[in-house]
Design a protein around this motif. Structure first.
Motif, PDB file in Angstrom:
ATOM      1  N   SER A   1     -38.928  -8.611  15.668  1.00  0.00           N
ATOM      2  CA  SER A   1     -38.964 -10.061  15.467  1.00  0.00           C
ATOM      3  C   SER A   1     -40.386 -10.607  15.555  1.00  0.00           C
ATOM      4  CB  SER A   1     -38.092 -10.755  16.518  1.00  0.00           C
ATOM      5  OG  SER A   1     -36.760 -10.353  16.362  1.00  0.00           O
TER       6      SER A   1
ATOM      7  N   ASN B   1     -44.222 -11.512  14.674  1.00  0.00           N
ATOM      8  CA  ASN B   1     -44.852 -11.838  13.397  1.00  0.00           C
ATOM      9  C   ASN B   1     -45.983 -10.844  13.098  1.00  0.00           C
ATOM     10  OD1 ASN B   1     -47.377 -12.774  14.495  1.00  0.00           O
ATOM     11  ND2 ASN B   1     -46.404 -14.719  14.996  1.00  0.00           N
ATOM     12  N   GLU B   2     -46.508 -10.946  11.893  1.00  0.00           N
ATOM     13  CA  GLU B   2     -47.522  -9.990  11.439  1.00  0.00           C
ATOM     14  C   GLU B   2     -48.754  -9.972  12.344  1.00  0.00           C
ATOM     15  OE1 GLU B   2     -48.196  -9.106   7.049  1.00  0.00           O
ATOM     16  OE2 GLU B   2     -49.984 -10.276   7.576  1.00  0.00           O
TER      17      GLU B   2
ATOM     18  N   GLU C   1     -46.122  -7.048  -0.982  1.00  0.00           N
ATOM     19  CA  GLU C   1     -45.618  -7.479   0.329  1.00  0.00           C
ATOM     20  C   GLU C   1     -45.899  -6.468   1.444  1.00  0.00           C
ATOM     21  OE1 GLU C   1     -44.268 -10.563   0.782  1.00  0.00           O
ATOM     22  OE2 GLU C   1     -44.800 -10.853  -1.308  1.00  0.00           O
TER      23      GLU C   1
ATOM     24  N   LYS D   1     -42.324  -7.620   5.369  1.00  0.00           N
ATOM     25  CA  LYS D   1     -41.359  -8.658   5.745  1.00  0.00           C
ATOM     26  C   LYS D   1     -39.997  -8.252   5.205  1.00  0.00           C
ATOM     27  CE  LYS D   1     -40.942 -13.286   6.812  1.00  0.00           C
ATOM     28  NZ  LYS D   1     -40.530 -13.455   8.171  1.00  0.00           N
ATOM     29  N   GLN D   2     -38.989  -8.328   6.056  1.00  0.00           N
ATOM     30  CA  GLN D   2     -37.613  -8.008   5.682  1.00  0.00           C
ATOM     31  C   GLN D   2     -36.718  -9.130   6.197  1.00  0.00           C
ATOM     32  OE1 GLN D   2     -36.836  -5.384   3.813  1.00  0.00           O
ATOM     33  NE2 GLN D   2     -38.912  -4.568   3.864  1.00  0.00           N
ATOM     34  N   ASN D   3     -36.364 -10.073   5.325  1.00  0.00           N
ATOM     35  CA  ASN D   3     -35.603 -11.259   5.712  1.00  0.00           C
ATOM     36  C   ASN D   3     -36.356 -11.996   6.812  1.00  0.00           C
ATOM     37  OD1 ASN D   3     -33.559 -10.735   3.805  1.00  0.00           O
ATOM     38  ND2 ASN D   3     -32.614  -9.272   5.192  1.00  0.00           N
ATOM     39  N   ASN D   4     -35.768 -12.158   7.986  1.00  0.00           N
ATOM     40  CA  ASN D   4     -36.433 -12.898   9.055  1.00  0.00           C
ATOM     41  C   ASN D   4     -37.092 -11.974  10.088  1.00  0.00           C
ATOM     42  OD1 ASN D   4     -34.050 -11.919  10.065  1.00  0.00           O
ATOM     43  ND2 ASN D   4     -33.541 -13.745  11.241  1.00  0.00           N
ATOM     44  N   LYS D   5     -37.262 -10.712   9.756  1.00  0.00           N
ATOM     45  CA  LYS D   5     -37.903  -9.736  10.649  1.00  0.00           C
ATOM     46  C   LYS D   5     -39.018  -9.018   9.887  1.00  0.00           C
ATOM     47  CE  LYS D   5     -33.868  -8.875  13.476  1.00  0.00           C
ATOM     48  NZ  LYS D   5     -34.204  -9.077  14.851  1.00  0.00           N
ATOM     49  N   HIS D   6     -39.714  -8.149  10.604  1.00  0.00           N
ATOM     50  CA  HIS D   6     -40.711  -7.287   9.969  1.00  0.00           C
ATOM     51  C   HIS D   6     -40.302  -5.833  10.170  1.00  0.00           C
ATOM     52  CE1 HIS D   6     -43.348 -10.830   9.918  1.00  0.00           C
ATOM     53  NE2 HIS D   6     -43.955 -10.199   8.925  1.00  0.00           N
TER      54      HIS D   6
END
Length: 113
Positions: free
Chosen positions: A57, A59-60, A82, A101-106
């Motif tokens: 969860s 961020n980058e 991406e 990025k994969q939907n709302n996760k990384h």
């Protein structure tokens, strides 16, 4: 007197070299580092190449900061579409981390050679 000084200098040099050699061999082997909330879906870390794939969860920027703390300075960084690829070099290992990025996760993919 000169002979004693040379012997003392040689002994000090040998002790200093021994300490550096011991520290080099005493280093822990490199391992796959995972963020605290990692949802691992593949991990092979018994022998090189080490591989791990997980979702997080974070961020980058948090992912980048985590791996800079664990593996040191980024040797190269490249973004293609991406996918962000980070390369590190620690000890005798080449480390590649791919963040996407994969939907709302990384998704984080790690390869250590």
């Amino acid at each position: 007197m000169l002979k004693t000084t040379i012997i003392k200098s040689t002994v000090i040099a040998l002790i200093t070299i021994s300490v550096f050699v011991f520290k080099a061999y005493a280093q822990e082997p490199i391992k796959v580092e995972l963020l605290d909330d990692a949802k691992v879906f593949a991990q092979y870390d018994d022998e090189k190449p080490l591989v791990a794939n997980y979702f997080t969860s974070h961020n980058e920027q948090e992912i980048i900061a985590f791996y800079e703390e664990k593996y040191g300075e980024i040797v190269s960084q490249e973004r293609k579409k991406e996918l962000l690829t980070l390369r590190f070099s620690e000890s005798d290992s080449n480390i590649r981390i791919i963040v996407s990025k994969q939907n709302n996760k990384h998704q984080v993919d790690i390869l250590i050679n």
